[in-house]
Design an enzyme around this catalytic site. Structure first.
Site, PDB file in Angstrom:
ATOM      1  N   HIS A 147       0.842  -1.204   0.000  1.00  0.00           N
ATOM      2  CA  HIS A 147       0.000   0.000   0.000  1.00  0.00           C
ATOM      3  C   HIS A 147       0.875   1.253   0.000  1.00  0.00           C
ATOM      4  O   HIS A 147       0.652   2.177  -0.795  1.00  0.00           O
ATOM      5  CB  HIS A 147      -0.906  -0.022   1.229  1.00  0.00           C
ATOM      6  CG  HIS A 147      -1.704   1.228   1.427  1.00  0.00           C
ATOM      7  ND1 HIS A 147      -3.064   1.304   1.187  1.00  0.00           N
ATOM      8  CD2 HIS A 147      -1.344   2.485   1.847  1.00  0.00           C
ATOM      9  CE1 HIS A 147      -3.489   2.525   1.448  1.00  0.00           C
ATOM     10  NE2 HIS A 147      -2.461   3.252   1.851  1.00  0.00           N
ATOM     11  N   GLU A 148       1.853   1.266   0.882  1.00  0.00           N
ATOM     12  CA  GLU A 148       2.720   2.448   0.975  1.00  0.00           C
ATOM     13  C   GLU A 148       3.596   2.594  -0.262  1.00  0.00           C
ATOM     14  O   GLU A 148       3.902   3.714  -0.688  1.00  0.00           O
ATOM     15  CB  GLU A 148       3.579   2.378   2.243  1.00  0.00           C
ATOM     16  CG  GLU A 148       2.783   2.344   3.543  1.00  0.00           C
ATOM     17  CD  GLU A 148       1.766   3.468   3.664  1.00  0.00           C
ATOM     18  OE1 GLU A 148       1.983   4.545   3.080  1.00  0.00           O
ATOM     19  OE2 GLU A 148       0.740   3.274   4.347  1.00  0.00           O
TER      20      GLU A 148
END
Length: 454
Positions: free
Chosen positions: A25-26
């Site tokens: 996600h990051e």
């Protein structure tokens, strides 16, 4: 001991999968941010004290102690205050203008905003002027902020698609014309599911039992009508009343001669909301079912339905969390279908892995579906258009693009960047609510956990 090891393994698999999802996600934020020339100073998985970190180039990569999320630090998320304010402008030794912010102000919310700007701009150096996030084009901001939750949705899609294409969708079963069970006696509708006694089998056997139908038989035709679906066969049986029935079946790959019997009449509730049973024809067989399989388009269709369910769930989330709080204090029972935290998800994963009556294949499928479900919810939740969620930044960027576009159409001056800092009071309220709900769910999962249905 084996059960304990399997439980631990299930929990570890789930936790590692969620941490990997967080990390991806990051990356979904960081990669496009760097691609567009932004400056990313930190990439961390977790919150709280730093467990490990390493500086690579201008970015510090690391892991923190509390694995409940992650973040990337993109420089220049908040714009400075209006440049026309005299105390917002200073100059370096070479005479270059350097924008800064005031460090004190009056009013609680105003002070919060001012402090946030000050903290943000402590990281900004004069050479970073062209790399600040707030100066990016609106579409680039949308790509950067949508990158994170989009990765979660892609993870969910990948897992769902793989499961649906091979094993099938456990939540969407296809009913076949193959017989899964032959009922031995006629059981009243209100006693459905009861085991027949020997006396009942002798005195009132079902037509199917009496005719010698067996588990595994496939109904080929009923009264000369080719069986194309179970719904069709069921309707033919019901319409037959207590009349003569000629059934052709396939057993062990061989088509047998027609079996002649008579269906009986029994009262049945034909729908869940029916108040009274209706007398219909009855044979006494249950069809076999299997998870529906499908490809990418089927997966997208199913995820569309899941999206509707998640939106509805988000609308009732505060109420559901309040109910969990009530359950913690013993004021009501914990809803087994209600929300759970990552702790609850880990417990369910452990119970699934340790369950003796679940086959290995089904355990793997259940764990995959659990991981995919968490990713899908995380992705959808982050698209909620409220700060500090990614959706809040996306909404700000879209509003910025809209008002700039309208200004150009009307021949008016560029209205400038949207000042997301002005929405920080809302962000603090939303973040506080998320923190409270998260704590309630974690405590609930420890005190009154949701268990795997037997």
């Amino acid at each position: 001991m084996t059960a304990v090891l399997l439980y631990t393994l299930g929990v570890l698999v789930f936790v590692v999968a969620i941490l990997v999802s967080i990390g991806l996600h990051e990356l979904g934020h960081m990669i496009p941010a760097k691609k567009f020339g932004g400056k990313v100073t930190q990439y961390f998985i977790g919150f709280g004290p730093t467990v490990w970190s390493k500086q690579i180039g201008e970015t510090e990569y690391g892991v923190k102690a509390i694995p409940l999320g992650g973040y990337v630090k993109i420089v220049g998320m908040l714009p400075p205050e209006a440049a026309e304010l005299a105390d917002d402008i200073s100059y370096d030794a070479d005479g270059n203008q350097v924008t800064r912010v005031r460090k004190s102000n009056t009013g609680m919310f105003t002070q919060l905003i001012s402090d946030a700007r000050a903290a943000e701009w402590e990281l900004v150096k004069p050479e970073d002027s062209d790399r600040l996030f707030y100066k990016m084009s609106s579409w680039k901001k949308v790509v950067v902020m949508a990158g994170g939750p989009s990765v979660n949705l892609l993870i969910a899609f990948g897992i769902f698609a793989a499961v649906f294409a091979t094993y099938g969708n456990p939540a969407d079963e296809t009913v076949t014309t193959k017989i899964d069970e032959v009922q031995a006696c006629v059981v009243p509708a209100e006693e459905s599911g009861r085991v027949c006694t020997e006396e009942e089998i002798r005195e009132q056997p079902t037509p199917a039992f009496e005719a010698g139908l067996e588990e595994g038989d496939r109904i080929v035709s009923f009264n000369g009508v080719e069986a194309e679906s179970w719904d069709q066969v069921q309707q033919l049986i019901r319409d037959n009343g207590d009349g003569r029935a000629e059934i052709v079946i396939e057993r062990d790959g061989e088509i047998l001669p027609p079996i002649v019997t008579e269906t009986t009449v029994t009262p049945r509730f034909l729908s869940e909301d029916a108040e009274d049973p209706v007398e219909v024809g009855f044979l006494g067989v249950r069809p076999s079912t299997h998870p529906t399989t499908g490809g990418p388009f089927y997966t997208l269709e199913q995820m569309g339905g899941m999206t509707v369910d998640v939106v509805k769930a988000l609308g009732t989330l505060p109420v559901k969390v309040f109910d969990v709080g009530q359950a913690i204090f013993g004021l009501e029972e914990r809803d087994p279908t209600g929300p759970v935290s990552i702790v609850g998800g880990g417990r369910l994963a452990g119970e699934t892995a340790a369950h003796e009556e679940i086959q290995v294949q089904e355990k793997v499928i259940s764990l995959l579906m659990l991981i995919a479900g968490f990713n899908f919810f995380i992705g959808m939740f982050n698209f909620v258009p409220l700060l500090p969620l990614d959706g809040g930044h996306i909404a700000s960027a879209l509003w910025e693009a809209l008002r700039r576009g309208l200004a150009r159409l009307r021949g008016r001056p560029d209205p400038g960047y949207v000042d997301a800092a002005k929405l920080l009071p809302v962000a603090y309220v939303v973040a506080s609510a998320m923190l409270v709900m998260g704590v309630v769910l974690i405590v609930g999962d420890l005190v009154v956990p949701v268990h795997l249905e037997s």
